[in-house]
Structure formats: structure tokens, C-alpha cells
Design an enzyme around this catalytic site. Sequence first.
Site, PDB file in Angstrom:
ATOM      1  N   GLY A  48       0.789  -1.228   0.000  1.00  0.00           N
ATOM      2  CA  GLY A  48       0.000   0.000   0.000  1.00  0.00           C
ATOM      3  C   GLY A  48       0.818   1.273   0.000  1.00  0.00           C
ATOM      4  O   GLY A  48       0.483   2.238  -0.682  1.00  0.00           O
TER       5      GLY A  48
ATOM      6  N   ASP B   7      -6.839  -0.088   6.148  1.00  0.00           N
ATOM      7  CA  ASP B   7      -7.038  -1.071   7.209  1.00  0.00           C
ATOM      8  C   ASP B   7      -5.911  -2.084   7.096  1.00  0.00           C
ATOM      9  O   ASP B   7      -6.094  -3.177   6.573  1.00  0.00           O
ATOM     10  CB  ASP B   7      -8.414  -1.733   7.055  1.00  0.00           C
TER      11      ASP B   7
END
Length: 249
Positions: A122, A139
Site C-alpha cells: 500500500g 485497514d
Amino acid sequence: MSEKTKKRFEKGPEVIVSELNGVRSLHLNGSMVQSSMRIAAPNELELVYTQCMMGFLLFYPKPEKILMIGLGGGSLVKFVYHHMPETRITVAEVNPQVIAAAYQYFELPQENDRFEIIVAEGGQFVVMQSISPDVIMVDGFDDDYQIPSLCSQEFYDQTRQMLNKNGMLVVNLLSRDKQVKTLLQRIERSFNGHLIAMMTEIRGNLIVFAFKNNPGKFSWKSIRKTANKLEKQYPLPFAEFVSKLQKYS
């Protein structure tokens, strides 16, 4: 899969799928539940923290593009996919075994023109990609620890830069994390203080909503009206979300 059966995936971080009392859960490198699905209602949000993450709809009710960093069992993907048909979803997930588990055990929909998964870390993804999502949902955990590359000052800076001009960042933090105050300060710095947060439950998760630009002064009366409208559209307790936001603020 019986209630006591656990499926272990051999490659990469340990990915475990367990099942108990009609709820299937995913774990990474430990016992901490990362994602859960009630087998009788696979497209609804079983865990309170995932429900609370959808509280961004109070401020951005019709996003066209959502980027999710971290797939887990795909609970948020499935909810948005089935309840928000006009929204396009991109997911960045670093672990192919997590993706495999989501497809095999959690009824993740197949990719198509409004849903795609990109196998990528990410932190690197937000640096390399030029997409401008309306909402970024983060998350990213390894058991009960925040993944360092997904909570650095540089990462939060980059997410703000990536968002469209009225975009929002939604971050799931653990309130009991020793560095939670530091992470909040980082988000506050990156987003020029334009943030609001809610506790999901006592000593539970802390959901942070950060705004790329100043959203203006909040009117709780107006937000409650929005919550009432949203409760007619989605099976989520938006009025409770407003109360949680007010309490934490």
C-alpha cells in the site's frame, strides 16, 4: 468447514481461516480477527469497526471511486460492491494468499469494470499510482500491529496528495496501540488538522476521518438529518455513528 477447522496457507505471513457459530473469520500471524463474515449474510458488515468505517458516508454520501488499502476477507469491498452500485472500487493488497482466502472462503466477487485488485504494498502503491479517489480506506494490520509503511508521515502525506480535491481518508487504528497518539498527530499534520474520529467501543478501534480540504463548520443537526436518510438506504446505524463522533470530538 467445521466449527473447529482452521485452514492454514503455507506461503507468506500465516493466513488462517476459522469458523465459529456461523461466523467465518480471517487471522494474520496470530489470533487477532482481521475480518469476519456471517455465513448467512455474506455481504453485510459483521464487525463493528467495519461498520464504523462506512461512517464516511455522513460527509461524502456518493463517492465515485474508492481505494481500499488492505483486503482482509473483503467485507468492506462486498458491502460497497453490493450496496453502492455506482461506486468503483480499487484494492491494493500485498499478500496473494489473503486474496486467495477471500475468494475461497469469503465470497469475494470476481473482478470486473467496477472492481479490481492490485497486488501491491500500500505504501508503494500510493506513491506510484496517479488515480484520484474520492475516498481512501486504510485497514492494514499484521495481527494487532499497524504495518509501519501504512502509518508513516510520508504515507499520510501521500494519501492526501492522491485524493481528489474534496476527498477523504478513512483510517482504522487500535485505541490501545501505544503509538496511537503519534499516529493521530501524523494524520493531523498531513491533513492540516481537518479530521474527526470515533471510538467503535470501549478500548476498541479508533476510526479517523480526515478531509483533504477544510469541510467547513459541522452542524450536528444537519449531520443527524443525513444519518436518518442514510439509514433508509443502508443497513447501518448512522445515528449511532453521529453520537460516537460527538462523544469523541
